[in-house]
Structure formats: structure tokens, C-alpha cells
Design a protein around this motif. Sequence first.
Motif, PDB file in Angstrom:
ATOM      1  N   TYR A  53      45.182  30.973  74.366  1.00  0.00           N
ATOM      2  CA  TYR A  53      45.362  32.146  75.226  1.00  0.00           C
ATOM      3  C   TYR A  53      45.014  33.417  74.463  1.00  0.00           C
ATOM      4  CZ  TYR A  53      47.794  35.977  77.604  1.00  0.00           C
ATOM      5  OH  TYR A  53      48.081  37.174  78.215  1.00  0.00           O
ATOM      6  N   LYS A  54      44.263  34.316  75.141  1.00  0.00           N
ATOM      7  CA  LYS A  54      43.926  35.587  74.499  1.00  0.00           C
ATOM      8  C   LYS A  54      44.082  36.714  75.518  1.00  0.00           C
ATOM      9  CE  LYS A  54      39.951  37.867  72.445  1.00  0.00           C
ATOM     10  NZ  LYS A  54      38.510  37.769  72.260  1.00  0.00           N
ATOM     11  N   PHE A  55      44.727  37.813  75.097  1.00  0.00           N
ATOM     12  CA  PHE A  55      44.865  38.970  75.986  1.00  0.00           C
ATOM     13  C   PHE A  55      43.910  40.079  75.564  1.00  0.00           C
ATOM     14  CE2 PHE A  55      46.770  43.200  76.748  1.00  0.00           C
ATOM     15  CZ  PHE A  55      46.626  43.200  78.126  1.00  0.00           C
ATOM     16  N   ILE A  56      43.206  40.648  76.530  1.00  0.00           N
ATOM     17  CA  ILE A  56      42.389  41.839  76.254  1.00  0.00           C
ATOM     18  C   ILE A  56      42.878  42.969  77.154  1.00  0.00           C
ATOM     19  CG2 ILE A  56      40.065  42.851  76.297  1.00  0.00           C
ATOM     20  CD1 ILE A  56      38.917  40.050  75.982  1.00  0.00           C
ATOM     21  N   HIS A  57      43.238  44.082  76.511  1.00  0.00           N
ATOM     22  CA  HIS A  57      43.671  45.249  77.288  1.00  0.00           C
ATOM     23  C   HIS A  57      42.428  46.005  77.735  1.00  0.00           C
ATOM     24  CE1 HIS A  57      46.294  49.145  77.463  1.00  0.00           C
ATOM     25  NE2 HIS A  57      45.980  48.669  78.648  1.00  0.00           N
ATOM     26  N   GLY A  58      42.097  45.934  79.011  1.00  0.00           N
ATOM     27  CA  GLY A  58      40.880  46.603  79.466  1.00  0.00           C
ATOM     28  C   GLY A  58      40.827  46.721  80.981  1.00  0.00           C
ATOM     29  N   ASP A  59      39.865  47.538  81.415  1.00  0.00           N
ATOM     30  CA  ASP A  59      39.743  47.908  82.826  1.00  0.00           C
ATOM     31  C   ASP A  59      38.527  47.181  83.414  1.00  0.00           C
ATOM     32  OD1 ASP A  59      39.286  49.311  85.215  1.00  0.00           O
ATOM     33  OD2 ASP A  59      39.843  51.242  84.333  1.00  0.00           O
ATOM     34  N   ILE A  60      38.674  46.609  84.598  1.00  0.00           N
ATOM     35  CA  ILE A  60      37.508  45.930  85.205  1.00  0.00           C
ATOM     36  C   ILE A  60      36.424  46.942  85.632  1.00  0.00           C
ATOM     37  CG2 ILE A  60      38.746  43.833  85.924  1.00  0.00           C
ATOM     38  CD1 ILE A  60      38.646  45.006  88.834  1.00  0.00           C
ATOM     39  N   CYS A  61      36.763  48.233  85.626  1.00  0.00           N
ATOM     40  CA  CYS A  61      35.743  49.244  85.944  1.00  0.00           C
ATOM     41  C   CYS A  61      34.921  49.628  84.715  1.00  0.00           C
ATOM     42  CB  CYS A  61      36.401  50.495  86.517  1.00  0.00           C
ATOM     43  SG  CYS A  61      37.298  50.174  88.028  1.00  0.00           S
ATOM     44  N   ASP A  62      35.255  49.073  83.554  1.00  0.00           N
ATOM     45  CA  ASP A  62      34.563  49.390  82.306  1.00  0.00           C
ATOM     46  C   ASP A  62      33.580  48.244  81.989  1.00  0.00           C
ATOM     47  OD1 ASP A  62      33.818  49.609  79.640  1.00  0.00           O
ATOM     48  OD2 ASP A  62      35.853  50.002  78.891  1.00  0.00           O
ATOM     49  N   GLY A  63      32.300  48.495  82.316  1.00  0.00           N
ATOM     50  CA  GLY A  63      31.279  47.446  82.190  1.00  0.00           C
ATOM     51  C   GLY A  63      31.196  46.842  80.792  1.00  0.00           C
ATOM     52  N   LYS A  64      31.351  47.703  79.763  1.00  0.00           N
ATOM     53  CA  LYS A  64      31.225  47.218  78.386  1.00  0.00           C
ATOM     54  C   LYS A  64      32.370  46.245  78.063  1.00  0.00           C
ATOM     55  CE  LYS A  64      30.518  49.071  73.723  1.00  0.00           C
ATOM     56  NZ  LYS A  64      31.827  48.816  73.097  1.00  0.00           N
ATOM     57  N   ALA A  65      33.586  46.654  78.418  1.00  0.00           N
ATOM     58  CA  ALA A  65      34.752  45.787  78.161  1.00  0.00           C
ATOM     59  C   ALA A  65      34.626  44.477  78.929  1.00  0.00           C
ATOM     60  CB  ALA A  65      36.039  46.514  78.571  1.00  0.00           C
ATOM     61  N   VAL A  66      34.157  44.575  80.172  1.00  0.00           N
ATOM     62  CA  VAL A  66      34.022  43.366  80.997  1.00  0.00           C
ATOM     63  C   VAL A  66      32.953  42.441  80.404  1.00  0.00           C
ATOM     64  CG1 VAL A  66      33.298  42.511  83.274  1.00  0.00           C
ATOM     65  CG2 VAL A  66      34.861  44.454  83.122  1.00  0.00           C
ATOM     66  N   GLY A  67      31.816  43.044  79.980  1.00  0.00           N
ATOM     67  CA  GLY A  67      30.726  42.246  79.391  1.00  0.00           C
ATOM     68  C   GLY A  67      31.208  41.482  78.169  1.00  0.00           C
ATOM     69  N   GLU A  68      31.979  42.167  77.323  1.00  0.00           N
ATOM     70  CA  GLU A  68      32.487  41.516  76.103  1.00  0.00           C
ATOM     71  C   GLU A  68      33.480  40.404  76.456  1.00  0.00           C
ATOM     72  OE1 GLU A  68      31.909  45.513  73.435  1.00  0.00           O
ATOM     73  OE2 GLU A  68      33.951  44.746  73.665  1.00  0.00           O
ATOM     74  N   ALA A  69      34.344  40.695  77.433  1.00  0.00           N
ATOM     75  CA  ALA A  69      35.356  39.689  77.828  1.00  0.00           C
ATOM     76  C   ALA A  69      34.694  38.456  78.435  1.00  0.00           C
ATOM     77  CB  ALA A  69      36.340  40.303  78.821  1.00  0.00           C
ATOM     78  N   MET A  70      33.512  38.645  79.009  1.00  0.00           N
ATOM     79  CA  MET A  70      32.865  37.519  79.699  1.00  0.00           C
ATOM     80  C   MET A  70      32.019  36.626  78.791  1.00  0.00           C
ATOM     81  SD  MET A  70      31.631  38.109  83.530  1.00  0.00           S
ATOM     82  CE  MET A  70      32.752  39.025  84.560  1.00  0.00           C
TER      83      MET A  70
END
Length: 337
Positions: A53-70
Amino acid sequence: MKILVTGGAGFIGSNFILYWMKNHPQDKIVNLDKLTYAGNLENLKEVEKNPNYKFIHGDICDGKAVGEAMEEIDIVVNFAAESHVDRSITEPAPFIMTNIVGTQILLDEAIKSKVKRFHHISTDEVYGSLELEDLNKFNERTNYNPRSPYSASKSSSDHLVRAYFTTYGLPITISNCSNNFGPYQFPEKLIPLAITNLLENKKIPVYGDGLYVRDWLYVEDHCRAVDKILQKGKVGDTYCVGGLTEDINNLSIVKKIIKILNANEEMIEFIKDRPGHDRKYAVDWSKIKNELDWEPQHSFDEWLEKTVEWYKKNSDWWKRVKTGEYQEYYNKQYGKL
Ligand code: NAD
Ligand code: DAU
């Protein structure tokens, strides 16, 4: 399998992560959550040290954060949303941003990352409102007719998800589920609000005549439905998910909670109605039953009682939640109640 869960610190998302890690312990889960007022990492204490399990604190409106999480993700399950109808009436903007723009950003990144499935969690509220005497139920072919900023934003997101399937071939599925109840539900929603108010010896606010009807589903049944759709659902399809209640109104639910807690019906306070209040929801879940062999397993009365027990045992959890921002919201919404 590596799954990105968005909004996994909220009510249903956290129940889903706990469910998934128990039933599919070999899978890896990444939880991307902005931790708005509704997000609470305490819900996930049981799994926080699990190496899968890993938690990332981030906003789905932030393309960069979403790209990295994906990165290296096989499946996305999108729970992240602004979810409370009353808040959407006082301030629609965050609903448009997270529920519509956020979904579009997730969809764009899902294409870039070539995910194998994008599952979108939606609601029966997109179908509008039934009259009390109407015996029809919402199904996958019912026309959309959203009537609140919340349901309009969820409808828009559903349309976008389907458009990305048709236009770009993104392998999507959608579930439109009825009202959930169970542990870790934020006490702004009817059932946890009624339980926790009674536990604090406060009155229960009931909108209008209290005869509004919802279709209620225990949250674990919802998690199991999403599991079935991920395993066996048809790409491009929508599944309606609902519970076992038959036309039970808000007043009856509140009276049941009062009875379970041995309280007095004088604790009910009828207050000004919600603007545009949808009269009734009812969900026909025969498609998911016939095609995917899913049906609700938790009866309303038994699991309402267990839910009340959970809130009694976990008063630390909801007492912490009911401080700060919640108090401000409560005073604005309910005045001196
Ligand atoms: P919730 O409000 O309890 O949780 C929402 C979660 O999303 C929170 O953890 C919050 O921090 C997170 N979030 C909000 N904005 C975000 C953003 N921009 N980026 C990342 N994370 C963000 O909601 P819930 O009741 O658990 O509902 C989850 C989903 O299920 C929603 O999409 C909702 O529309 C849908 N749904 C809810 C119900 C219900 O009865 N609660 C029924 C049907 C469908
Ligand atoms: O139908 C699915 C939807 O269920 C989800 O998409 C939403 O995210 C979720 O919040 C829920 O929406 P509702 O508006 O139906 O839930 P809520 O708990 O806010 O209200 C349930 C009913 O109780 C509704 O008829 C309004 C009424 N109510 C609610 C509150 C908070 C009251 O009478 N008093 C209250 O104080």
C-alpha cells in the motif's frame, strides 16, 4: 495487479482499499487523495504499513501528480469527488473542478499510461427524481436528468468517461450506485449525522416532511460490486448498483436509529427543505445480478444496527472529525440546532 485508487481516504474509497487488500492481498494499491475535509488517513491505519500500500497526497486536477501516480498502473478506480449535495448547493465551484475537470485530467493521463481499465464510480442521482407513487426504478437505459450541482457534475463526468471510450478506445466501465452507509462515513450525511447527533444528545435535522426516499446499500456490498465489475465487467458498459430497501423514507430511518439508541422521537427536528430536493431514488440492479452474479448481501435493518454499534465504539474517530471545519459547516447549514 497494481491499482490506483483516487479518493481512497474518503468513506467508500477507504472501505474499498480495506476490502481489496483483504480479498486480494497480492495486489498493490496506490491511493491518490487530496485530503479535503472528507479525506481521513485514520480510516486506513490497518494497512498503512503494508508494503503493498502506498499513499500519495495529491489532487486529481494536477496533471503532473496524476501522471506520476499512474506509472505502471494496471487499473484506475476513480472515487475522488466532492460528494455532498448540500455543499454543492452553497458552493458549486469545487464540484465542477474536481468532479468534471479532475475526471478529464485522470482520463487524459490514463490514455498516456495505457491503463488496462478505468473504472469510474458514479451515482444514481444522475437519473434525477421519481415521484413517491412511481414504481419504476432507474436502470442503465434511464435518461440522465441531474437536478443539483453535485449530480450535474457527476453526470458530466460520466459523459466524459463514455466519450473517452468511444473516441479514444479507453477501456472504461462505470457504476451508478445508490446511497451507501457503514463505517467511516463523514457525519454530514443523514445516517452518521443522525447517529452521532443522538450520541451527543443533539437533535436530528430532517428536511421538509421527511418523506423523501433513498435506496440504501451497505458499503461492503458496493465494494464487492466494483470487484465484480473489474473482474468480469464488459468494457464500455455501465452497471447500476442498489440495495435491498423498498421505499424506506428518511423519517423511518431516523426513527429506527432513535429506537436502536433508546432515544426519544422528540429528538427529531423538521427543518427547511433542501432546495430542489429529489423526492425518490430506486435502483434496478438486475443487469449486474444477471450478467456478473452480484447481489446485495447485507440487510438494511441488521447492518444499520451494526453501523450504529460502530459509531458507538469509534467515538474518537467522529469526535475528531466533528471539530474545526465541520463545526463551521454545521452552523452555516443548521444554525442553532
Ligand atoms: P467522500 O466525500 O467521503 O470522499 C471523497 C474523497 O475524495 C476524500 O478522501 C477527498 O479527500 C477526496 N478528494 C476530493 N477531491 C479530490 C481531488 N481533487 N483530488 C484527490 N482527491 C480528492 O465521498 P464518498 O461518499 O466516499 O464517495 C466516493 C465516490 O462515490 C464519489 O465519487 C461519489 O460521487 C460516489 N458515490 C457516493 C455514494 C454515497 O452514498 N456516499 C453513492 C454513490 C456514489
Ligand atoms: O444516491 C447516491 C448519493 O447519496 C451519493 O451520490 C451522494 O454522494 C451521497 O451524499 C448521497 O446523497 P443524498 O443527498 O441522498 O445523501 P444525504 O445523506 O445528504 O441525504 C439523504 C436524505 O436525507 C436526503 O433525502 C436528504 C435528507 N437529509 C439529509 C441531511 C444531511 C435530511 O433530511 N437531513 C439532513 O441533515
